[in-house]
Design a protein around this motif. Structure first.
Motif, PDB file in Angstrom:
ATOM      1  N   UNK A 147     147.953  30.701  17.499  1.00  0.00           N
ATOM      2  CA  UNK A 147     147.773  29.577  16.590  1.00  0.00           C
ATOM      3  C   UNK A 147     146.685  29.949  15.594  1.00  0.00           C
ATOM      4  N   UNK A 148     147.074  30.105  14.353  1.00  0.00           N
ATOM      5  CA  UNK A 148     146.149  30.598  13.339  1.00  0.00           C
ATOM      6  C   UNK A 148     144.989  29.631  13.135  1.00  0.00           C
ATOM      7  N   UNK A 149     145.337  28.359  13.113  1.00  0.00           N
ATOM      8  CA  UNK A 149     144.284  27.346  13.017  1.00  0.00           C
ATOM      9  C   UNK A 149     144.841  26.047  13.586  1.00  0.00           C
ATOM     10  N   UNK A 150     143.961  25.099  13.819  1.00  0.00           N
ATOM     11  CA  UNK A 150     144.393  23.811  14.343  1.00  0.00           C
ATOM     12  C   UNK A 150     145.319  23.134  13.337  1.00  0.00           C
ATOM     13  N   UNK A 151     146.481  22.697  13.778  1.00  0.00           N
ATOM     14  CA  UNK A 151     147.403  22.058  12.828  1.00  0.00           C
ATOM     15  C   UNK A 151     146.838  20.759  12.275  1.00  0.00           C
ATOM     16  N   UNK A 152     147.139  20.505  11.009  1.00  0.00           N
ATOM     17  CA  UNK A 152     146.735  19.228  10.408  1.00  0.00           C
ATOM     18  C   UNK A 152     147.633  18.080  10.879  1.00  0.00           C
ATOM     19  N   UNK A 153     148.874  18.436  11.255  1.00  0.00           N
ATOM     20  CA  UNK A 153     149.845  17.401  11.625  1.00  0.00           C
ATOM     21  C   UNK A 153     150.541  17.774  12.921  1.00  0.00           C
ATOM     22  N   UNK A 154     150.684  16.807  13.808  1.00  0.00           N
ATOM     23  CA  UNK A 154     151.477  16.963  15.024  1.00  0.00           C
ATOM     24  C   UNK A 154     152.202  15.643  15.234  1.00  0.00           C
ATOM     25  N   UNK A 155     153.526  15.746  15.311  1.00  0.00           N
ATOM     26  CA  UNK A 155     154.351  14.553  15.293  1.00  0.00           C
ATOM     27  C   UNK A 155     155.482  14.692  16.300  1.00  0.00           C
ATOM     28  N   UNK A 156     155.793  13.610  16.971  1.00  0.00           N
ATOM     29  CA  UNK A 156     156.883  13.572  17.938  1.00  0.00           C
ATOM     30  C   UNK A 156     158.192  13.380  17.188  1.00  0.00           C
ATOM     31  N   UNK A 157     159.096  14.352  17.308  1.00  0.00           N
ATOM     32  CA  UNK A 157     160.339  14.303  16.546  1.00  0.00           C
ATOM     33  C   UNK A 157     161.291  13.245  17.104  1.00  0.00           C
ATOM     34  N   UNK A 158     162.156  12.720  16.238  1.00  0.00           N
ATOM     35  CA  UNK A 158     163.244  11.866  16.730  1.00  0.00           C
ATOM     36  C   UNK A 158     164.218  12.732  17.521  1.00  0.00           C
ATOM     37  N   UNK A 159     165.215  12.138  18.192  1.00  0.00           N
ATOM     38  CA  UNK A 159     166.203  12.960  18.901  1.00  0.00           C
ATOM     39  C   UNK A 159     166.752  14.057  17.999  1.00  0.00           C
ATOM     40  N   UNK A 160     166.757  15.285  18.507  1.00  0.00           N
ATOM     41  CA  UNK A 160     167.122  16.428  17.663  1.00  0.00           C
ATOM     42  C   UNK A 160     168.520  16.289  17.075  1.00  0.00           C
ATOM     43  N   UNK A 161     169.404  15.648  17.810  1.00  0.00           N
ATOM     44  CA  UNK A 161     170.771  15.514  17.316  1.00  0.00           C
ATOM     45  C   UNK A 161     170.824  14.676  16.039  1.00  0.00           C
ATOM     46  N   UNK A 162     169.820  13.800  15.848  1.00  0.00           N
ATOM     47  CA  UNK A 162     169.789  12.976  14.636  1.00  0.00           C
ATOM     48  C   UNK A 162     169.332  13.788  13.420  1.00  0.00           C
ATOM     49  N   UNK A 163     168.717  14.945  13.648  1.00  0.00           N
ATOM     50  CA  UNK A 163     168.266  15.794  12.545  1.00  0.00           C
ATOM     51  C   UNK A 163     169.351  16.759  12.077  1.00  0.00           C
TER      52      UNK A 163
END
Length: 295
Positions: A147-163
């Motif tokens: 991990x190059x640096x601490x991420x600015x954003x971390x988000x729980x994705x919706x169900x992958x099939x919806x993407x």
């Protein structure tokens, strides 16, 4: 060097792990230790998706025994299509014995079980998975991306099939897509071509806590990375895994990492040891690194 066990989760191995890993790369490195398993989809000198899957040995095996001169750890390469060819017909089979054997100059993982033909007669059946043993010093050269640096954003994705629907359409427009998200529960998938600019927006998502990091910036500010459309669609094949949670971590214009959490215990067959209803299931974690690209 010895390895033997009872495979009590052929569905988890085939449908959940094998079919997903096949989308992420044709060759896998397996690292079997005394109580943990690791599967790595990785190719030498190739820029592409890397996936690192860690799980307890009891997620797949019972009567699990392993011995080696290198801290009771065995590492080997195998071709994922070879594994899928073996496991595709094992979903209804119980008491599948697996073990490390040698046939002439070839090391194999031998699968053995009792089969029943159409007239009810029983016979011992077996299939062989060719493998190439990997020395520990070679394995140490295969490092998970840091991990190059601490991420600015971390988000729980919706169900992958919806993407998948939007991502499949965007792939037709451009070789690359942009993934953007913020700490306000917003996720955006964008694509720009010579003819159109398109985006898909997902709102009201959760931003989970990240150990050791307390976000201080503007929660509405987006972090983004540019990745290959094909890489993202291959990652979305994790729908095979029916994951409990998928967390997307973005370090702006630097790195994107997906953490996939799932429970393989639910696929174990009747040979699996009886588990207490009060015990927490063994959670499997797949960490997927996608390469990023710049304009």
């Amino acid at each position: 060097m010895r390895f033997k066990a009872i495979l009590n989760n052929p569905v988890g191995l085939h449908t959940e792990l094998g079919q997903t890993m096949e989308k992420l790369g044709p060759v896998c490195i397996a690292s079997f230790a005394t109580d943990k398993l690791r599967f790595i989809t990785y190719q030498d000198n190739v820029v592409g998706t890397q996936a690192w899957t860690d799980l307890a040995a009891t997620c797949l095996f019972s009567d699990y025994r392993i011995e080696s001169q290198h801290h009771n750890e065995i590492n080997f390469f195998f071709k994922i299509p070879d594994l899928l060819h073996i496991t595709k017909d094992l979903s209804e089979i119980t008491r599948i014995q697996v073990g490390l054997k040698r046939r002439g100059d070839q090391n194999i993982i031998l699968f053995r079980w009792t089969g029943v033909n159409f007239v009810g007669s029983k016979s011992m059946e077996q299939k062989e998975l060719p493998i190439e043993l990997v020395r520990r010093d070679r394995l140490e050269l295969i490092k998970e991306p840091v991990t190059i640096r601490t991420p600015e954003t971390y988000i729980l994705l919706p169900p992958l099939i919806s993407l998948k629907p939007a991502s499949e359409q965007f792939k037709k427009l451009s070789k690359y897509i942009t993934i953007a998200a913020n700490m306000n529960g917003e996720l955006r998938i964008e694509v720009e071509s010579a003819y159109a600019v398109c985006s898909a927006q997902f709102d009201n998502l959760n931003n989970p806590s990240l150990s050791g990091h307390d976000p201080t910036g503007d929660p509405t500010e987006f972090s983004h990375v540019r990745i290959k459309s094909e890489d993202f669609l291959n990652f979305l094949s994790c729908t095979y895994l029916e994951p409990d949670d998928v967390i997307c971590n973005i370090a702006n214009e630097t790195q994107i990492v997906f953490l996939v959490y799932l429970n393989l215990d639910m696929y174990q067959n009747e040979d699996a040891p009886i588990r207490s209803m009060n015990m927490n299931p063994n959670r499997c974690q797949l960490t997927c690194h996608l390469p990023i690209y710049f304009d």
